[in-house]
Write a protein that holds these residues in place. Structure first.
Motif, PDB file in Angstrom:
ATOM      1  N   VAL A 233       1.267  -0.763  -0.170  1.00 53.42           N
ATOM      2  CA  VAL A 233       0.005  -0.093   0.004  1.00 53.42           C
ATOM      3  C   VAL A 233       1.470   1.407  -0.318  1.00 53.42           C
ATOM      4  N   VAL A 234       1.804   1.316   0.865  1.00 52.60           N
ATOM      5  CA  VAL A 234       3.147   2.359   0.642  1.00 52.60           C
ATOM      6  C   VAL A 234       3.617   2.221  -0.632  1.00 52.60           C
ATOM      7  N   ALA A 235       3.569   1.827  -1.179  1.00 55.41           N
ATOM      8  CA  ALA A 235       4.146   2.155  -3.036  1.00 55.41           C
ATOM      9  C   ALA A 235       2.790   2.485  -3.720  1.00 55.41           C
ATOM     10  N   VAL A 236       1.967   1.335  -3.676  1.00 55.44           N
ATOM     11  CA  VAL A 236       0.573   2.140  -4.353  1.00 55.44           C
ATOM     12  C   VAL A 236       0.128   4.375  -3.868  1.00 55.44           C
ATOM     13  N   GLN A 237       0.668   3.988  -2.729  1.00 60.14           N
ATOM     14  CA  GLN A 237       0.555   6.027  -1.687  1.00 60.14           C
ATOM     15  C   GLN A 237       1.287   6.728  -3.036  1.00 60.14           C
ATOM     16  N   SER A 238       2.715   6.297  -3.061  1.00 59.70           N
ATOM     17  CA  SER A 238       3.542   6.711  -3.170  1.00 59.70           C
ATOM     18  C   SER A 238       3.391   7.144  -4.943  1.00 59.70           C
ATOM     19  N   MET A 239       3.272   6.505  -5.618  1.00 57.01           N
ATOM     20  CA  MET A 239       2.981   6.680  -7.089  1.00 57.01           C
ATOM     21  C   MET A 239       1.937   6.844  -7.340  1.00 57.01           C
ATOM     22  N   GLY A 240       0.466   6.975  -6.359  1.00 57.34           N
ATOM     23  CA  GLY A 240      -0.690   7.746  -6.415  1.00 57.34           C
ATOM     24  C   GLY A 240      -0.357   9.045  -6.391  1.00 57.34           C
ATOM     25  N   SER A 241       0.536   9.393  -5.476  1.00 61.28           N
ATOM     26  CA  SER A 241       0.962  11.436  -5.425  1.00 61.28           C
ATOM     27  C   SER A 241       1.410  11.783  -6.651  1.00 61.28           C
ATOM     28  N   LEU A 242       3.060  10.651  -6.750  1.00 66.34           N
ATOM     29  CA  LEU A 242       3.217  11.179  -8.540  1.00 66.34           C
ATOM     30  C   LEU A 242       2.614  11.579 -10.008  1.00 66.34           C
ATOM     31  N   LEU A 243       1.736  10.168  -9.855  1.00 68.13           N
ATOM     32  CA  LEU A 243       0.709  10.513 -10.708  1.00 68.13           C
ATOM     33  C   LEU A 243      -0.872  12.165 -10.482  1.00 68.13           C
ATOM     34  N   LYS A 244      -0.973  12.347  -9.425  1.00 68.63           N
ATOM     35  CA  LYS A 244      -1.804  13.333  -8.616  1.00 68.63           C
ATOM     36  C   LYS A 244      -1.131  14.278  -9.383  1.00 68.63           C
ATOM     37  N   ALA A 245       0.084  14.427  -8.912  1.00 66.51           N
ATOM     38  CA  ALA A 245       1.440  15.492  -8.942  1.00 66.51           C
ATOM     39  C   ALA A 245       1.748  15.623 -10.517  1.00 66.51           C
ATOM     40  N   SER A 246       1.667  15.178 -11.999  1.00 60.45           N
ATOM     41  CA  SER A 246       1.719  14.562 -13.106  1.00 60.45           C
ATOM     42  C   SER A 246       0.299  15.311 -14.237  1.00 60.45           C
ATOM     43  N   VAL A 247      -1.057  14.838 -13.296  1.00 57.35           N
ATOM     44  CA  VAL A 247      -2.125  15.365 -13.796  1.00 57.35           C
ATOM     45  C   VAL A 247      -2.530  16.675 -13.892  1.00 57.35           C
ATOM     46  N   GLU A 248      -2.007  16.571 -12.386  1.00 56.08           N
ATOM     47  CA  GLU A 248      -1.755  18.475 -12.375  1.00 56.08           C
ATOM     48  C   GLU A 248      -0.714  18.975 -13.285  1.00 56.08           C
ATOM     49  N   ARG A 249       0.524  19.325 -12.893  1.00 58.53           N
ATOM     50  CA  ARG A 249       1.169  19.713 -14.591  1.00 58.53           C
ATOM     51  C   ARG A 249       0.515  19.571 -15.275  1.00 58.53           C
ATOM     52  N   GLN A 250       0.211  18.312 -15.955  1.00 64.54           N
ATOM     53  CA  GLN A 250      -0.628  18.402 -17.265  1.00 64.54           C
ATOM     54  C   GLN A 250      -1.651  19.309 -17.798  1.00 64.54           C
ATOM     55  N   ARG A 251      -2.680  19.095 -17.148  1.00 61.57           N
ATOM     56  CA  ARG A 251      -3.621  20.683 -16.332  1.00 61.57           C
ATOM     57  C   ARG A 251      -3.359  22.105 -16.579  1.00 61.57           C
ATOM     58  N   LYS A 252      -1.996  22.026 -16.071  1.00 63.07           N
ATOM     59  CA  LYS A 252      -1.494  23.701 -15.754  1.00 63.07           C
ATOM     60  C   LYS A 252      -1.404  24.266 -17.605  1.00 63.07           C
ATOM     61  N   LEU A 253      -0.788  23.090 -18.114  1.00 58.99           N
ATOM     62  CA  LEU A 253       0.391  23.069 -19.398  1.00 58.99           C
ATOM     63  C   LEU A 253      -0.959  23.442 -20.440  1.00 58.99           C
ATOM     64  N   MET A 254      -1.964  22.084 -20.132  1.00 62.15           N
ATOM     65  CA  MET A 254      -2.682  22.400 -21.587  1.00 62.15           C
ATOM     66  C   MET A 254      -3.783  23.951 -21.441  1.00 62.15           C
ATOM     67  N   ALA A 255      -3.684  24.369 -19.744  1.00 64.84           N
ATOM     68  CA  ALA A 255      -4.657  25.244 -19.573  1.00 64.84           C
ATOM     69  C   ALA A 255      -3.202  27.030 -20.575  1.00 64.84           C
ATOM     70  N   ARG A 256      -2.462  26.589 -20.267  1.00 66.36           N
ATOM     71  CA  ARG A 256      -1.459  27.435 -21.360  1.00 66.36           C
ATOM     72  C   ARG A 256      -1.625  27.629 -22.229  1.00 66.36           C
ATOM     73  N   LEU A 257      -1.278  26.686 -22.796  1.00 69.05           N
ATOM     74  CA  LEU A 257      -1.785  26.083 -24.516  1.00 69.05           C
ATOM     75  C   LEU A 257      -2.832  26.387 -24.740  1.00 69.05           C
ATOM     76  N   GLN A 258      -4.321  26.049 -24.172  1.00 68.79           N
ATOM     77  CA  GLN A 258      -5.658  27.057 -24.423  1.00 68.79           C
ATOM     78  C   GLN A 258      -5.356  28.260 -24.639  1.00 68.79           C
ATOM     79  N   ALA A 259      -4.975  29.188 -24.052  1.00 67.05           N
ATOM     80  CA  ALA A 259      -4.938  30.562 -23.709  1.00 67.05           C
ATOM     81  C   ALA A 259      -4.108  31.373 -24.913  1.00 67.05           C
ATOM     82  N   LEU A 260      -2.997  29.992 -25.647  1.00 66.70           N
ATOM     83  CA  LEU A 260      -2.643  30.773 -26.742  1.00 66.70           C
ATOM     84  C   LEU A 260      -2.876  30.447 -27.952  1.00 66.70           C
ATOM     85  N   LEU A 261      -4.590  29.337 -28.058  1.00 70.28           N
ATOM     86  CA  LEU A 261      -4.846  29.135 -29.195  1.00 70.28           C
ATOM     87  C   LEU A 261      -5.783  30.219 -29.661  1.00 70.28           C
TER      88      LEU A 261
END
Length: 378
Positions: free
Chosen positions: A282-310
Protein backbone atom coordinates in the motif's frame (compact mmCIF):
# COMPACT_ATOMS: atom_id res chain seq x y z
CA UNK A 1 -6.99 4.81 -15.90
CA UNK A 2 -5.56 2.57 -18.57
CA UNK A 3 -6.09 -1.17 -18.34
CA UNK A 4 -4.07 -2.79 -15.58
CA UNK A 5 -3.36 0.58 -13.87
CA UNK A 6 -1.79 -0.03 -10.47
CA UNK A 7 -2.65 -3.74 -10.64
CA UNK A 8 1.00 -4.79 -10.80
CA UNK A 9 1.78 -3.03 -7.54
CA UNK A 10 -0.80 -5.05 -5.67
CA UNK A 11 0.79 -8.26 -6.93
CA UNK A 12 3.88 -7.49 -4.83
CA UNK A 13 2.52 -9.35 -1.81
CA UNK A 14 4.00 -11.92 0.51
CA UNK A 15 2.44 -15.27 1.34
CA UNK A 16 1.28 -15.40 4.95
CA UNK A 17 1.78 -19.09 5.61
CA UNK A 18 -1.15 -20.89 3.99
CA UNK A 19 -0.34 -24.57 3.38
CA UNK A 20 -1.69 -26.70 0.55
CA UNK A 21 -2.27 -30.43 0.23
CA UNK A 22 -1.93 -31.77 -3.32
CA UNK A 23 -4.37 -34.40 -4.53
CA UNK A 24 -2.90 -37.73 -5.62
CA UNK A 25 -5.51 -38.56 -8.27
CA UNK A 26 -8.75 -37.23 -9.74
CA UNK A 27 -11.90 -38.36 -11.55
CA UNK A 28 -14.79 -36.49 -13.13
CA UNK A 29 -18.34 -37.22 -14.27
CA UNK A 30 -17.82 -35.46 -17.60
CA UNK A 31 -14.71 -35.02 -19.75
CA UNK A 32 -14.27 -33.52 -23.19
CA UNK A 33 -11.40 -35.88 -24.01
CA UNK A 34 -9.77 -38.42 -21.68
CA UNK A 35 -6.44 -37.90 -23.45
CA UNK A 36 -6.27 -34.11 -23.75
CA UNK A 37 -8.53 -32.84 -20.94
CA UNK A 38 -8.48 -35.59 -18.28
CA UNK A 39 -9.45 -34.92 -14.66
CA UNK A 40 -5.86 -35.65 -13.52
CA UNK A 41 -4.59 -32.56 -15.37
CA UNK A 42 -6.08 -30.36 -12.63
CA UNK A 43 -4.05 -32.13 -9.93
CA UNK A 44 -0.55 -31.04 -10.95
CA UNK A 45 0.71 -27.62 -12.03
CA UNK A 46 0.87 -27.86 -15.83
CA UNK A 47 -0.20 -26.17 -19.03
CA UNK A 48 -3.13 -28.57 -19.35
CA UNK A 49 -6.53 -28.53 -17.68
CA UNK A 50 -9.61 -30.66 -17.11
CA UNK A 51 -12.60 -29.73 -19.27
CA UNK A 52 -16.15 -31.10 -19.29
CA UNK A 53 -17.90 -32.26 -22.46
CA UNK A 54 -19.84 -28.98 -22.61
CA UNK A 55 -23.35 -28.08 -23.83
CA UNK A 56 -24.77 -28.67 -20.33
CA UNK A 57 -28.41 -27.94 -19.55
CA UNK A 58 -29.08 -25.36 -16.77
CA UNK A 59 -29.97 -28.07 -14.25
CA UNK A 60 -27.12 -30.47 -15.07
CA UNK A 61 -24.61 -31.05 -12.26
CA UNK A 62 -21.03 -32.00 -13.17
CA UNK A 63 -18.51 -33.24 -10.59
CA UNK A 64 -14.73 -33.20 -10.33
CA UNK A 65 -13.27 -35.22 -7.45
CA UNK A 66 -9.76 -34.96 -6.05
CA UNK A 67 -8.49 -37.98 -4.13
CA UNK A 68 -5.78 -38.51 -1.47
CA UNK A 69 -3.88 -41.74 -0.92
CA UNK A 70 -4.48 -41.29 2.80
CA UNK A 71 -6.81 -39.16 4.91
CA UNK A 72 -5.81 -35.49 5.31
CA UNK A 73 -7.01 -32.73 7.62
CA UNK A 74 -8.18 -29.86 5.40
CA UNK A 75 -10.05 -26.57 5.81
CA UNK A 76 -11.00 -25.71 2.23
CA UNK A 77 -10.14 -26.09 -1.43
CA UNK A 78 -8.41 -23.71 -3.83
CA UNK A 79 -9.81 -23.75 -7.39
CA UNK A 80 -8.17 -22.23 -10.45
CA UNK A 81 -10.89 -22.14 -13.07
CA UNK A 82 -10.35 -22.45 -16.80
CA UNK A 83 -14.11 -22.27 -17.40
CA UNK A 84 -16.04 -21.26 -14.30
CA UNK A 85 -19.66 -22.37 -13.66
CA UNK A 86 -22.47 -20.18 -12.38
CA UNK A 87 -22.58 -22.07 -9.06
CA UNK A 88 -20.28 -24.37 -7.09
CA UNK A 89 -20.70 -26.69 -4.10
CA UNK A 90 -18.11 -28.81 -2.28
CA UNK A 91 -18.50 -32.21 -0.60
CA UNK A 92 -15.90 -34.18 1.37
CA UNK A 93 -15.51 -37.85 2.18
CA UNK A 94 -13.56 -39.37 5.07
CA UNK A 95 -13.52 -42.83 3.46
CA UNK A 96 -13.48 -41.97 -0.24
CA UNK A 97 -17.02 -43.25 -0.81
CA UNK A 98 -19.53 -41.51 1.46
CA UNK A 99 -19.73 -37.75 0.93
CA UNK A 100 -21.21 -34.97 3.03
CA UNK A 101 -21.64 -31.25 2.40
CA UNK A 102 -18.68 -29.07 3.36
CA UNK A 103 -19.77 -25.88 1.54
CA UNK A 104 -23.28 -25.21 0.23
CA UNK A 105 -24.15 -24.03 -3.27
CA UNK A 106 -22.74 -20.56 -3.84
CA UNK A 107 -23.14 -18.27 -6.82
CA UNK A 108 -20.03 -17.17 -8.72
CA UNK A 109 -20.48 -13.51 -9.59
CA UNK A 110 -17.33 -12.94 -11.64
CA UNK A 111 -17.90 -12.51 -15.37
CA UNK A 112 -14.59 -13.80 -16.74
CA UNK A 113 -14.10 -17.53 -17.45
CA UNK A 114 -10.67 -17.95 -15.78
CA UNK A 115 -9.68 -16.91 -12.26
CA UNK A 116 -8.71 -18.38 -8.90
CA UNK A 117 -10.95 -18.70 -5.84
CA UNK A 118 -10.89 -20.50 -2.51
CA UNK A 119 -13.88 -22.20 -0.92
CA UNK A 120 -13.56 -22.47 2.86
CA UNK A 121 -15.31 -25.13 4.94
CA UNK A 122 -17.38 -24.51 8.03
CA UNK A 123 -14.71 -26.34 10.05
CA UNK A 124 -11.59 -28.41 9.32
CA UNK A 125 -12.47 -31.95 8.24
CA UNK A 126 -10.64 -35.24 7.78
CA UNK A 127 -10.97 -36.11 4.11
CA UNK A 128 -9.78 -38.74 1.70
CA UNK A 129 -11.64 -37.16 -1.22
CA UNK A 130 -13.05 -33.75 -2.14
CA UNK A 131 -15.87 -33.45 -4.69
CA UNK A 132 -16.46 -30.14 -6.48
CA UNK A 133 -19.98 -29.88 -7.91
CA UNK A 134 -20.70 -27.42 -10.73
CA UNK A 135 -23.91 -26.27 -12.38
CA UNK A 136 -25.17 -23.41 -14.51
CA UNK A 137 -23.16 -23.09 -17.74
CA UNK A 138 -22.04 -19.61 -18.72
CA UNK A 139 -21.62 -18.31 -22.30
CA UNK A 140 -18.52 -20.46 -22.90
CA UNK A 141 -20.60 -23.61 -22.31
CA UNK A 142 -17.94 -25.70 -20.55
CA UNK A 143 -16.71 -26.33 -17.00
CA UNK A 144 -12.95 -26.50 -16.57
CA UNK A 145 -10.27 -26.59 -13.85
CA UNK A 146 -6.63 -25.75 -14.44
CA UNK A 147 -5.62 -26.65 -10.88
CA UNK A 148 -7.19 -27.71 -7.60
CA UNK A 149 -5.58 -28.17 -4.19
CA UNK A 150 -6.83 -28.57 -0.63
CA UNK A 151 -6.01 -26.11 2.15
CA UNK A 152 -4.42 -27.63 5.23
CA UNK A 153 -4.09 -25.91 8.57
CA UNK A 154 -5.73 -22.68 9.72
CA UNK A 155 -6.29 -19.81 7.31
CA UNK A 156 -7.19 -16.15 7.27
CA UNK A 157 -10.37 -15.32 5.38
CA UNK A 158 -12.86 -12.67 4.34
CA UNK A 159 -16.59 -12.97 5.10
CA UNK A 160 -18.39 -12.26 1.81
CA UNK A 161 -22.14 -11.70 2.00
CA UNK A 162 -24.36 -13.96 -0.08
CA UNK A 163 -27.07 -11.27 -0.33
CA UNK A 164 -27.68 -9.91 -3.88
CA UNK A 165 -25.75 -6.69 -4.50
CA UNK A 166 -24.23 -4.73 -7.38
CA UNK A 167 -20.82 -5.28 -5.75
CA UNK A 168 -19.89 -8.13 -3.43
CA UNK A 169 -20.13 -6.95 0.18
CA UNK A 170 -17.65 -7.95 2.90
CA UNK A 171 -17.84 -7.74 6.66
CA UNK A 172 -15.24 -5.18 7.80
CA UNK A 173 -14.06 -4.48 11.33
CA UNK A 174 -14.96 -0.97 12.52
CA UNK A 175 -14.79 0.99 15.77
CA UNK A 176 -18.39 0.01 16.58
CA UNK A 177 -18.39 -3.62 15.52
CA UNK A 178 -18.88 -4.85 11.97
CA UNK A 179 -19.89 -2.85 8.93
CA UNK A 180 -20.51 -3.84 5.31
CA UNK A 181 -18.23 -2.55 2.59
CA UNK A 182 -17.61 -3.41 -1.06
CA UNK A 183 -15.00 -6.18 -1.01
CA UNK A 184 -12.85 -4.58 -3.72
CA UNK A 185 -12.80 -1.28 -1.85
CA UNK A 186 -11.79 -2.98 1.39
CA UNK A 187 -9.03 -4.95 -0.34
CA UNK A 188 -7.69 -1.88 -2.13
CA UNK A 189 -7.47 0.05 1.15
CA UNK A 190 -4.80 -2.45 2.23
CA UNK A 191 -5.61 -2.04 5.93
CA UNK A 192 -6.61 -5.67 6.48
CA UNK A 193 -9.84 -4.78 8.26
CA UNK A 194 -11.72 -7.29 6.10
CA UNK A 195 -9.44 -10.18 7.15
CA UNK A 196 -10.40 -12.52 10.01
CA UNK A 197 -9.42 -15.88 11.46
CA UNK A 198 -10.89 -18.37 13.91
CA UNK A 199 -8.93 -19.20 17.05
CA UNK A 200 -8.71 -22.78 18.35
CA UNK A 201 -11.59 -22.08 20.74
CA UNK A 202 -13.75 -20.60 17.96
CA UNK A 203 -13.31 -16.87 18.55
CA UNK A 204 -13.53 -14.63 15.48
CA UNK A 205 -10.33 -12.57 15.43
CA UNK A 206 -9.20 -9.52 13.48
CA UNK A 207 -5.68 -9.10 12.17
CA UNK A 208 -5.13 -6.64 15.00
CA UNK A 209 -5.79 -9.40 17.55
CA UNK A 210 -9.23 -8.34 18.80
CA UNK A 211 -12.17 -10.71 19.03
CA UNK A 212 -15.79 -10.21 18.00
CA UNK A 213 -18.25 -10.51 20.85
CA UNK A 214 -21.87 -9.86 21.80
CA UNK A 215 -22.88 -7.13 24.21
CA UNK A 216 -26.46 -6.02 24.93
CA UNK A 217 -27.61 -7.59 21.66
CA UNK A 218 -24.97 -5.77 19.60
CA UNK A 219 -21.54 -6.59 18.18
CA UNK A 220 -18.32 -5.29 19.72
CA UNK A 221 -14.61 -5.96 19.35
CA UNK A 222 -12.66 -6.53 22.55
CA UNK A 223 -9.47 -8.07 23.86
CA UNK A 224 -9.52 -11.80 23.27
CA UNK A 225 -10.00 -13.91 26.38
CA UNK A 226 -11.16 -17.43 27.15
CA UNK A 227 -14.89 -17.98 27.61
CA UNK A 228 -16.09 -15.06 25.46
CA UNK A 229 -18.16 -17.30 23.21
CA UNK A 230 -17.32 -19.28 20.10
CA UNK A 231 -18.49 -18.46 16.58
CA UNK A 232 -19.37 -21.14 14.05
CA UNK A 233 -19.47 -20.76 10.28
CA UNK A 234 -21.95 -23.39 9.13
CA UNK A 235 -21.85 -25.26 5.82
CA UNK A 236 -24.85 -23.30 4.54
CA UNK A 237 -23.18 -19.94 5.27
CA UNK A 238 -24.53 -18.82 8.65
CA UNK A 239 -22.05 -17.21 11.07
CA UNK A 240 -23.56 -17.95 14.45
CA UNK A 241 -22.98 -17.94 18.19
CA UNK A 242 -25.67 -19.99 19.90
CA UNK A 243 -28.97 -18.86 18.40
CA UNK A 244 -27.62 -15.50 17.19
CA UNK A 245 -26.46 -15.02 13.59
CA UNK A 246 -24.72 -12.27 11.65
CA UNK A 247 -26.98 -10.53 9.13
CA UNK A 248 -26.34 -7.88 6.47
CA UNK A 249 -28.53 -4.83 7.06
CA UNK A 250 -27.77 -1.97 4.69
CA UNK A 251 -24.26 -0.76 5.51
CA UNK A 252 -24.16 -2.61 8.81
CA UNK A 253 -23.65 -6.19 9.91
CA UNK A 254 -25.94 -6.95 12.85
CA UNK A 255 -26.45 -9.83 15.28
CA UNK A 256 -30.04 -11.11 15.23
CA UNK A 257 -31.98 -14.28 15.94
CA UNK A 258 -30.94 -16.94 13.41
CA UNK A 259 -34.53 -17.72 12.47
CA UNK A 260 -35.29 -14.06 11.81
CA UNK A 261 -32.08 -13.64 9.83
CA UNK A 262 -32.87 -16.67 7.67
CA UNK A 263 -36.40 -15.39 7.00
CA UNK A 264 -35.03 -12.04 5.80
CA UNK A 265 -32.54 -13.83 3.53
CA UNK A 266 -29.46 -11.79 4.48
CA UNK A 267 -27.84 -14.30 6.83
CA UNK A 268 -25.35 -15.96 4.44
CA UNK A 269 -21.62 -15.19 4.59
CA UNK A 270 -19.06 -17.25 2.70
CA UNK A 271 -15.45 -17.60 3.79
CA UNK A 272 -12.94 -16.61 1.12
CA UNK A 273 -9.39 -17.51 2.06
CA UNK A 274 -6.74 -14.79 2.10
CA UNK A 275 -3.36 -16.25 1.21
CA UNK A 276 -1.48 -12.96 0.86
CA UNK A 277 -1.63 -9.54 2.46
CA UNK A 278 1.24 -7.07 2.57
CA UNK A 279 0.68 -3.57 4.02
CA UNK A 280 4.00 -2.46 2.48
CA UNK A 281 2.42 -2.77 -0.96
CA UNK A 282 0.00 0.00 0.00
CA UNK A 283 2.90 2.34 0.73
CA UNK A 284 4.21 1.78 -2.80
CA UNK A 285 0.76 2.45 -4.26
CA UNK A 286 0.40 5.64 -2.21
CA UNK A 287 3.78 6.86 -3.48
CA UNK A 288 2.87 6.14 -7.09
CA UNK A 289 -0.53 7.72 -6.61
CA UNK A 290 1.07 10.95 -5.38
CA UNK A 291 3.30 11.05 -8.46
CA UNK A 292 0.33 10.51 -10.75
CA UNK A 293 -1.67 13.22 -9.04
CA UNK A 294 1.23 15.62 -9.54
CA UNK A 295 1.54 14.56 -13.21
CA UNK A 296 -2.15 15.13 -13.86
CA UNK A 297 -2.01 18.55 -12.21
CA UNK A 298 1.05 19.50 -14.29
CA UNK A 299 -0.71 18.35 -17.47
CA UNK A 300 -3.77 20.41 -16.56
CA UNK A 301 -1.68 23.56 -16.09
CA UNK A 302 0.21 23.02 -19.36
CA UNK A 303 -3.03 22.53 -21.27
CA UNK A 304 -4.49 25.68 -19.69
CA UNK A 305 -1.47 27.69 -20.88
CA UNK A 306 -1.74 26.19 -24.36
CA UNK A 307 -5.49 26.87 -24.42
CA UNK A 308 -4.81 30.52 -23.67
CA UNK A 309 -2.41 30.72 -26.64
CA UNK A 310 -4.81 29.16 -29.17
CA UNK A 311 -6.31 32.52 -30.33
CA UNK A 312 -2.80 33.54 -31.44
CA UNK A 313 -2.33 30.51 -33.72
CA UNK A 314 -3.78 32.36 -36.69
CA UNK A 315 -0.98 34.93 -36.50
CA UNK A 316 1.74 32.25 -36.53
CA UNK A 317 3.58 31.69 -39.81
CA UNK A 318 2.93 28.28 -41.27
CA UNK A 319 6.69 27.62 -41.41
CA UNK A 320 6.88 27.89 -37.62
CA UNK A 321 4.44 24.97 -37.34
CA UNK A 322 6.05 22.87 -40.04
CA UNK A 323 6.98 19.42 -38.80
CA UNK A 324 4.81 19.70 -35.71
CA UNK A 325 1.91 17.68 -37.08
CA UNK A 326 3.34 14.15 -36.73
CA UNK A 327 4.28 14.70 -33.10
CA UNK A 328 0.89 16.23 -32.34
CA UNK A 329 -0.93 13.36 -34.06
CA UNK A 330 1.04 10.88 -31.94
CA UNK A 331 0.10 12.73 -28.75
CA UNK A 332 -3.51 12.94 -29.88
CA UNK A 333 -3.64 9.20 -30.49
CA UNK A 334 -2.21 8.52 -27.04
CA UNK A 335 -4.70 10.91 -25.43
CA UNK A 336 -7.59 9.27 -27.23
CA UNK A 337 -6.91 5.79 -25.88
CA UNK A 338 -9.56 4.10 -23.79
CA UNK A 339 -9.28 5.00 -20.13
CA UNK A 340 -12.06 2.75 -18.89
CA UNK A 341 -9.64 0.36 -17.14
CA UNK A 342 -10.64 -2.67 -15.09
CA UNK A 343 -12.60 -2.58 -11.86
CA UNK A 344 -9.59 -3.24 -9.63
CA UNK A 345 -7.53 -0.56 -11.38
CA UNK A 346 -10.38 1.92 -11.07
CA UNK A 347 -10.77 1.23 -7.36
CA UNK A 348 -7.05 1.69 -6.71
CA UNK A 349 -6.85 4.81 -8.85
CA UNK A 350 -9.83 6.41 -7.16
CA UNK A 351 -8.46 5.80 -3.69
CA UNK A 352 -4.77 6.60 -4.15
CA UNK A 353 -4.41 8.37 -7.49
CA UNK A 354 -6.23 11.05 -9.47
CA UNK A 355 -9.10 8.70 -10.26
CA UNK A 356 -10.57 7.64 -13.58
CA UNK A 357 -12.95 10.61 -13.89
CA UNK A 358 -10.29 13.23 -13.24
CA UNK A 359 -7.76 11.54 -15.52
CA UNK A 360 -10.34 11.22 -18.30
CA UNK A 361 -11.20 14.90 -18.00
CA UNK A 362 -7.57 15.94 -18.44
CA UNK A 363 -7.03 13.49 -21.32
CA UNK A 364 -10.10 14.68 -23.21
CA UNK A 365 -9.24 18.35 -22.73
CA UNK A 366 -5.69 17.63 -23.91
CA UNK A 367 -7.06 15.86 -26.98
CA UNK A 368 -9.22 18.86 -27.90
CA UNK A 369 -6.33 21.31 -27.57
CA UNK A 370 -3.93 19.07 -29.48
CA UNK A 371 -6.49 18.55 -32.23
CA UNK A 372 -6.73 22.31 -32.70
CA UNK A 373 -2.94 22.65 -32.84
CA UNK A 374 -2.72 19.74 -35.28
CA UNK A 375 -5.27 21.36 -37.58
CA UNK A 376 -3.28 24.61 -37.61
CA UNK A 377 -0.08 22.72 -38.37
CA UNK A 378 -1.44 21.23 -41.60
Amino acid sequence: MSKGFFALVLCAQTVVGQKFAAFDAAVSSSVYSSKSFAAELAVAESSGYWCSVGHHAPGDVVSWTGEFNSRRQISGVQLRWSYAPAEVKVLTSADGGNFEEAAAWRRIARAEPSFEETVMFARPVAAKAVMVLMRGPKPWGYFGLAHAAALSGSASFMLVSGAPSREEQCAVAGPKGLRAEACLGAMVAGEGKEIFSLSEDGQLKTQGGQCLGLRSGGLVFRTCAAGQGAWEVTADGQVKQGGVCLMLSGERVEAVDCGEAAALGSDKFFQVAVTAQDPAAVVAVQSMGSLLKASVERQRKLMARLQALLPRLASCKSSSLKGLSPRVEFSLAAAGQSASGVNLGQKIGERFGPGVGEANSVLLESAKVLKTVAAAAR
